[in-house]
Design a protein around this motif. Structure first.
Motif, PDB file in Angstrom:
ATOM      1  N   GLU A   1       0.799  -1.220   0.000  1.00  0.00           N
ATOM      2  CA  GLU A   1       0.000   0.000   0.000  1.00  0.00           C
ATOM      3  C   GLU A   1       0.838   1.279   0.000  1.00  0.00           C
TER       4      GLU A   1
ATOM      5  N   GLN B   1      -7.534   3.234  -4.255  1.00  0.00           N
ATOM      6  CA  GLN B   1      -8.538   3.316  -3.189  1.00  0.00           C
ATOM      7  C   GLN B   1      -8.736   4.745  -2.706  1.00  0.00           C
TER       8      GLN B   1
ATOM      9  N   ASP C   1      -0.082   5.404   0.695  1.00  0.00           N
ATOM     10  CA  ASP C   1      -0.960   6.551   0.907  1.00  0.00           C
ATOM     11  C   ASP C   1      -0.273   7.733   0.233  1.00  0.00           C
TER      12      ASP C   1
ATOM     13  N   HIS D   1       0.960   8.922   5.216  1.00  0.00           N
ATOM     14  CA  HIS D   1      -0.434   8.646   5.557  1.00  0.00           C
ATOM     15  C   HIS D   1      -1.238   9.903   5.858  1.00  0.00           C
TER      16      HIS D   1
ATOM     17  N   GLU E   1      -3.614   4.967  -2.255  1.00  0.00           N
ATOM     18  CA  GLU E   1      -4.825   5.634  -1.760  1.00  0.00           C
ATOM     19  C   GLU E   1      -4.755   7.134  -2.035  1.00  0.00           C
TER      20      GLU E   1
ATOM     21  N   LYS F   1      -5.459  10.359  -0.708  1.00  0.00           N
ATOM     22  CA  LYS F   1      -5.723  10.806   0.662  1.00  0.00           C
ATOM     23  C   LYS F   1      -6.430  12.163   0.670  1.00  0.00           C
TER      24      LYS F   1
HETATM   25 CA    CA Z   1      -4.417   3.823   3.555  1.00  0.00          CA
END
Ligand code: CA
Length: 360
Positions: free
Chosen positions: A49, A204, A51, A64, A167, A169
């Motif tokens: 993953e 995501q 972010d 993150h 992701e 964010k």
């Molecule tokens: Ca995440």
């Protein structure tokens, strides 16, 4: 005959189950460092993953939070550059400045309301005391492109094809600040060859309005068709905002996603959902009796994959209804039937799936 069929199903199922390294092997090394990504890769995760947030000079970095407070020495390096709320925002710094920071395991400073340890000294308090020590060794922030090159480089040198799981964010917040984060992320993904539904990528976001925008506008415009995942937050986390009819910011209401037809609506734009574990198995469950929601069933009926978060070994992080971490994995992968899990401890999930495939 029936037994044999069950066995075959089980083997096939085990091979299909995904291990997603949440922020890398973040249970062992500071989250989102390349070191944590290398460890996750070596442990055999299927996806790693990222972010992704944006800097003042429109560079994408893997962090993150939209603030730098929790995992860097920003307050020490750039005193006076916090906003009025006391936080240091990635968006207020150029990449060159962010590269000068040291990255640490997550901490709270002692003058932080939320983390006052009452000891009266200025020592930061580790958020996960059993993990890598705060402020030790030498870790840096890197860009999204650098991380993709890192994983693609390992794919070449190992002959594997490990996926990425970026992701977007706080896209609404970035837009308030004049930045189109999604467009930048997709542009980088396209540059590195992640364009089609079968490429090893899931993109995501917690923001459904943004997911719909990506699916209906950005992907067609950029001639891409990568799979999207809708993350599902509790409203109380205040994870996502949207503007109401009067242009006032309000907390996004996720409740419709759990109602009749919610998963079908998500499936118009996404290939999967990322719910919190407790949305699937209630924390009121006991070892004797699991209380399982209809989320996984509804998602599968709508054709969506289900990748819940976050599977952790740390003290107090294994729900009371599971005797241990492996039992927790058993419940989610095979009793409830999720397709993958986000975990800070990818080695344990990889080993669990291997052992289960062998023992059947
Ligand atoms: Ca995440």
């Amino acid at each position: 005959m029936l037994m044999l069929m069950l066995m075959q199903t089980s083997l096939a199922q085990t091979a299909d189950k995904l291990v997603i390294a949440h922020r890398g092997a973040s249970g062992y090394l500071p989250e989102h460092t390349l070191e944590a990504k290398a460890m996750a890769y070596a442990m055999g995760a299927d996806y790693i993953e990222q972010d992704v947030v944006m800097t003042r000079d429109n560079q994408l970095v893997v962090l993150h939070d939209v603030t730098l407070d929790r995992v860097t020495n920003i307050a020490e390096k750039f005193p006076g550059r916090a906003r009025e709320d006391g936080h240091f925002y990635v968006l207020d710094f150029n990449l060159e400045e962010i590269r000068r920071l040291d990255v640490s395991e997550g901490f709270r400073s002692s003058d932080d309301d939320s983390g006052n340890n009452g000891s009266g000294n200025n020592e930061p308090t580790a958020i996960f005391p059993g993990r890598f020590p705060v402020g030790k060794s030498n870790f840096k922030v890197h860009t999204f492109a650098e991380e993709i090159e890192f994983i693609q480089g390992l794919n070449q040198s190992t002959g594997k094809n490990i996926g990425i799981y970026p992701e977007i964010k706080s896209p609404w917040w970035h837009r308030q600040e004049g930045k189109n984060l999604s467009r930048e992320i997709l542009t980088v993904l396209k540059r590195y060859g992640y364009t089609s539904a079968t490429d090893r990528v899931y993109l995501q976001t917690f923001d459904f309005n943004e997911l719909r925008y990506v699916a209906t506008e950005l992907l067609p415009e950029l001639e891409m068709s990568i799979p999207l995942v809708q993350l599902i937050a509790e409203n109380s986390w205040q994870e996502t905002f949207e503007s109401n009819a009067d242009g006032i910011a309000q907390v996004y209401d996720y409740s419709w996603m759990h109602e009749e037809g919610g998963m079908q609506e998500i499936a118009r734009y996404a290939s999967g959902v990322g719910p919190n574990m407790a949305m699937i198995v209630s924390n009121d469950s006991s070892v004797e009796k699991l209380e399982v929601s209809t989320l996984v069933r509804d998602a599968h009926q709508a054709g969506l994959k289900v990748h819940p978060f976050t599977f952790r070994l740390d003290a107090g992080r294994i729900p009371q209804y599971a005797q241990d971490f492996e039992k927790l994995l058993e419940i989610f992968y095979f009793q409830v039937g999720v397709d993958g899990v986000f975990t800070d401890y990818p080695d344990r999930a990889v080993e669990y799936l291997k052992d289960r495939a062998k023992s059947r």
